[in-house]
Each structure stands twice: as structure tokens, then as C-alpha cells.
Design a protein around this motif. Sequence first.
Motif, mmCIF file in Angstrom:
data_model
loop_
_atom_site.group_PDB
_atom_site.id
_atom_site.type_symbol
_atom_site.label_atom_id
_atom_site.label_comp_id
_atom_site.label_asym_id
_atom_site.label_seq_id
_atom_site.Cartn_x
_atom_site.Cartn_y
_atom_site.Cartn_z
ATOM 1 N N THR A 1 39.567 39.087 47.052
ATOM 2 C CA THR A 1 40.884 39.206 46.412
ATOM 3 C C THR A 1 41.636 37.881 46.509
ATOM 4 O O THR A 1 42.230 37.413 45.539
ATOM 5 C CB THR A 1 41.713 40.306 47.113
ATOM 6 N N LEU A 2 41.610 37.301 47.704
ATOM 7 C CA LEU A 2 42.324 36.038 47.914
ATOM 8 C C LEU A 2 41.824 34.967 46.948
ATOM 9 O O LEU A 2 42.603 34.218 46.367
ATOM 10 C CB LEU A 2 42.121 35.574 49.363
ATOM 11 N N LEU A 3 40.509 34.963 46.753
ATOM 12 C CA LEU A 3 39.930 33.931 45.893
ATOM 13 C C LEU A 3 39.949 34.331 44.422
ATOM 14 O O LEU A 3 39.628 33.525 43.557
ATOM 15 C CB LEU A 3 38.487 33.657 46.326
ATOM 16 N N GLY A 4 40.291 35.601 44.174
ATOM 17 C CA GLY A 4 40.317 36.091 42.790
ATOM 18 C C GLY A 4 38.918 36.283 42.237
ATOM 19 O O GLY A 4 38.692 36.202 41.032
ATOM 20 N N LEU A 5 37.942 36.524 43.123
ATOM 21 C CA LEU A 5 36.550 36.671 42.672
ATOM 22 C C LEU A 5 36.166 38.153 42.608
ATOM 23 O O LEU A 5 36.808 38.988 43.233
ATOM 24 C CB LEU A 5 35.610 35.965 43.646
#
Length: 697
Positions: free
Chosen positions: A173-177
Motif C-alpha cells: 500500500t505504501l508503495l502503491g503496488l
Amino acid sequence: MSQTVLPPPLISSALLSAETAVDLLNKTEQGIFVIQDDVYRYANPAMARMMRTSVDRVVGQPWDIFLPPQSLQHAKKTIERRTAGKEGTWGEMKCKRADGTLIDVRVYGRGIRFNDRFALLATLIDVSELREAVRRAQWNGQMLARTEALARTGSMEVECTGGDVYLSSGLLTLLGLDEAAQVGQLDALAWVPAEERAYVAGIWRAAVLGEPFEFQHRVDCADGQRLTVLHRGVLQAKGERGEVGVALLQDITAQRDAEQRIQELANQDEVTGLPNRAALLDHAEAAILAARWDDRAVVLLVIEVPQLRAIRTSMGFGAGDALAMTLAARLRETCASHEMLGQTGDAEFAVVIEVEGEYDQAALSQRATALLAILSAPVMLGSASVVTQCRVGAAVFPRDADTPTVLLESAQAALFDTGGESGIVFFSRDIADRAQRATRIEGGLRQAIAADELTLHFQPQVDLVSGTIRGAEALLRWHSADLGSVSPGEFIPVAERSGLSGAIGEWVLNAACRTLADWQRRGLPPVRVSINLSSAELQQPDLAAHVQRTLLAHGVAPERLGIELTESMLMADVNLAAQVLRDLKLLGVEIALDDFGTGFSSLSYLCRLPIDVVKVDRSFVHDVTAPVEEVSVTRAIINLAHDLKMQVLAEGVETEGQLSLLASSGCDHIQGFWFSRPVPAAEFEAMLSAGKELPEQ
Ligand code: C2E
Ligand code: CA
Ligand code: CA
């Protein structure tokens, strides 16, 4: 017993005796039952136990007694299908036990022939614990993901040997992956900037079992954002697949930005963006270090712009900041590469000059003069034009100081020694001594009021026409426990610089009013007492109201009070001064212009201010023997003041010759040693009661 009623096909298909078969069914841990014609035909003890009842209470009961409403529909259909011979697999459902509690079960049902008719044979396993464990694991996973999202963190598992990396959903989520990126290779993590991949992998490979480590690196998010993360990891154990570690990655971008901003703020003046005191001292230190090597000098100039303070008080911070920015820009433009400009106070700039070649005081004075000239060009603030009068103090390494802090302090001491006059002063031994004394004076003054060390003396002011005492100037006296008697000429400037003049002025105003009230009470002839104001007091926009309140509190009429101010105080902010003076004048307080002739302003300029009395400075008070040109200057001042409807008081009259010259020139009042020195209240009272007068001329 119904317990022993066995479905015949079971027995017939097995080479078992009926007893053995029953025994087996009764002993198995799986629940087994048969439903036919919508009632339970058979149930084994395990099934009854699961439902927290007995076999008796099951057999013969309707098929749905253990089904909660949400399971009814599905169960009914399944039973119909299986009874009709349709094959199926294990299914899960909820059941309601005899005591009303719910239980998760796995069921497998199939159609059989029972008593020659279709029936359903079902096997039941209690999976409540399993389901609960799964639910817990799911909940924990969700909570972890939520926590990770909230904390802008994510975690990952690293298998060092094989180099496999597993990302938590929080990290994804943090990396948007998306899930596809969940597994990666330590040496080829696409979300770590290429130039930092070897660094990140290297740290993991060098990690020591059980020893936590942390480092910072950057990560690239799917949306193109580049974040800084704090990467905390620990190699936990040697597993089947080699050493396995876990890491927590926390987004610290905002924190880093804030830290950077704090760093900048710590080194820069907030308004002008110039290096602040700390940054300038760092630079001076480096310059001194370099200069030591090849015997060169480093000069520090401090430039004080008193108007910056005055304008912040009178026109507000916006105007003050605008002035500071304009002046900073001018200085910035003129400073050469070997000069570093900084801001060392709210009204103080500083320049560190690395002297190239021989040190030359004359050249330096020239440079300082040039800086002053640049600053003194008028600045427009809205519709007001402000002309700054700056002062410069200078100190030189190695002559005056050998550390940056002492160099700055020396330059500041020299600055204070300009005595408020615009110009340049170089540090000297004398200045050092005076600065040291000023520090002691400041320390002593801070206690003076509380320690009751202040008193007022009164110097009579005499009317030249009537010869009688018209009033007195209140002059402050300080007897310090530490320093002995200190003259106001010495301590008043220290008080002004150290922000103590407000409190001292307040003490003087009250003491004067108290004395006036006392005289009034005791029936002494009514006289006026004039007090000296400091520039800080004049900058109080509500000064008049404050004076009025104090007068009222003491029961003293405003006509009994006079105030004295100097030109330079008025010039700092003419508009504010005009307003405050008008208010005071309206009250009925007499306004006197002190030390006239020592400044640069013309009387015609000052006539716009409501001045009642011009106090001509001692330097214009001549004896009858003085050259005629000097005498005519004094006469001209007296005549002009009269034309402007102001009275004239001559200060510092020490001789009879001076007195008679003033009298013949039309001067209105005098004050000076010839009539009386400043004296304690009791002595002044004695003069008043005795009706002391000027002797007949
Ligand atoms: P100033 O307002 O010009 O006060 C007149 C000074 O001249 C006084 O010095 C007084 O003692 C002195 N003086 C009076 N007559 C003669 C004379 O005939 N010959 C000579 N040579 N001097 C004479 P003082 O009391 O030492 O005060 C010095 C300055 O300190 C004052 O100058 C005034 O600016 C300041 N000051 C004194 N009291 C106060 C105060 O209460 N508040 C403020 N803000 N300043 C004060
Ligand atoms: Ca005065
Ligand atoms: Ca004076």
C-alpha cells in the motif's frame, strides 16, 4: 433402543457383525446421522455431543432442529439434492446446538438407501476452533495492514541466502503496488532507486544474526513519488531456506523535510533569509582558522539599524520586516566574495570580512562608510519614507579577539560605544573596559527598583522675568550597592539598550507624581515637575492614556507635569511622536524639547509638533565675554522659538555673566548650577517654602 437401529445397507456391505458396526459408529469422533422423511432416523453419540444433547433427543426429531435461520435454506436444498443421489463435496455451515450456541461444522452428505427408501447419510466435523483461528488470523492481518497504513510503514521478510523478499500488504500500500509485486529479489527490488539497490542489499548481506540494524534509503512509489524510509531490520533465524530476517520500513519523508526546514531555520534569519548568528559564527570560525595559517586578519562589522526596532513597534511587524528585507537585499548586493553577510539580531546585521593581504584600517573604515551609505538611502514603506541612521562597530582578529564569539562581542561592544551616534567605532581596550562596566551596570539596574536604590533629585527652573521658581526637572539618581553612585549619563543608555528603560521610566513617573501629590498635600506653592522620557516610553502608542491614569491615581493635575524629550527621539518616528505629543498636550502636560541645538533638525521642522518649551543646550549658553557670532546664534534661536510661540529655557547656566546675557537676549527661563544644582526633594521643598528667587539684576 433407537441407538441400535442401524441402517441395514451399512451392515450388509461390511463383513461386520451388527454389534461391532454399532460399536464402531459409537466410538468414532465424527458425527454421523441419517435423515429421512424430514426427521433424524439415526445419530451417533459424537453427533449428539457436538450438538450438546443426547442421541435420544435427536432421533425422531425434525431435520432442522440444529439449523439456525441463516443455514436453513442452503441445508434444505443440499439435503434434497444429496437424497436424490447427486454427489457433492464437503461443505461448511453453521449449526445451532441444543443450548443455543453456534458451532461451525464441515458436513459431507450423500444419498443412501435406508429401509429401501432414499435417505441422507451425513458426516459432521466440528471446525469451530479452526474457524476461530482463521478468523483471528484474518483479523490480525487486517489490523496489521491498517496499522501499517496509519503509521505509513510496511514490513518485509528477507531470505538472505536465496535473496527472496516478501512484502507485507502495508508495504505494498505504501508503495502503491499490487499483489504481483509481493515477491521480489533482494538485489533487484524495482521500488528501490537503481543507485541505492546495491546499498540496501549489501546491508542485509552484512547483517549479523540477532543484531538489529537501521538505515535510511529512498523508495519509488507507483505514482512517481520518491519517499525516504527508515529501514529497521534484524536477521532472526537460520531456517530451512537459510537466514531469514524481517524489516520494518517507515516513511519518514515528512519528518526529514521538517528536519531540513528546522536546520535551515536554525541557520537562517526567518525574515531576511540571511545566515543567522550561529551560522555567521561558524563562518567566522572557519575564516579565523584559515587566517591563522597565513597571518591574515579577519574583520567583523556589526551594523545596527535602530529604526528596525522602532518601526516594528510603531508600524507593526509587517513594516519592520519589509524594511529588514530591503536593507538585507541592499547589503547582499554589495557584499563581495570574501565578505559574508549575516543577521545577528532583530535590528543588527553583521559582515565577516576575510582580509586579503595586509590589514589596513583606513581601507576598512572606507568599506564600513560605504555600507552605511548604501543603507541610508531612503526606503519607502507604503507612503512613508524611512531614512535609517545606522551605527557600525568593528573588531579585528587577531588584534581584538581570537575566537568568533569574542570577536562578535567585541564588535558589539564597539557598536554600543558609538553612544547612539551614527558612525563607525573600532574596538579598543577602553571599549572593553567600558563594556565590562556596562555589563555590571545592567546587572545592577535589574535589581535597582526592587532594592529601592533609585531616587529623584530636583533642579529648579527659574522664570527670568519674575525671578521665581517655576518648577523643577526631576533627575534620576542611582546609588548601587555594588557600584556606588552611577550617573544617569552612564546608566540611562545601558537601560535603553537592555530594555530596562520602560520599567525605570514607569518608576520615575510614579515617583514624580507621588512627590507632587505630597507637596500639594503639604500646601507648598504649586510648581511643575518635568520628567525625562526615554525613546522606549515615547514608542508606547497609549502613553498619554497611561500618564493620565497615573496622574489620576495620585490626584495630581496634568498642569503640574512636564515631559522632556530630545530631537533624536522624535525623529525616530515623527508621525507616532506627533500623535503621542498631541494627546499629552490635550491632557495639559507641558512638552519640552531637550538638548536643542545638539541635533540636526531645524526649529521650523519641529514646529509641526506641539512643543511648549525649547530647552537650549548648554553649548549655546555663553558668557558676556563670548565672541559676538556665537552670541547671535543663541539670540537667533530664542527669537525664532518666540516667533513659533514656544518658550525658551536655557540649560546649564553656571555664571552670572551667562545669566545676564540670556536675560538681555529675551530668554524666558533658566536652569543651572548658578541657581541650584539638582537637589533631594527635601532641599527643593525648603527652597520653595523659603520662596528662593533670582537676586535682583
Ligand atoms: P538632561 O536631561 O540634559 O539633564 C540635565 C543634565 O545637566 C543633568 O545631568 C544635570 O545635572 C546637568 N546640569 C544641570 N545644570 C547644570 C550646569 O549648570 N552645568 C552642568 N555642567 N550640568 C548641569 P544628570 O542629572 O547627570 O543627567 C544626565 C542625563 O541623564 C539627563 O540629561 C537626561 O538625559 C538623563 N536623565 C536623567 N534623569 C533621567 C530620567 O529620569 N529619565 C531619563 N530617561 N533620562 C534621565
Ligand atoms: Ca532633561
Ligand atoms: Ca538637557
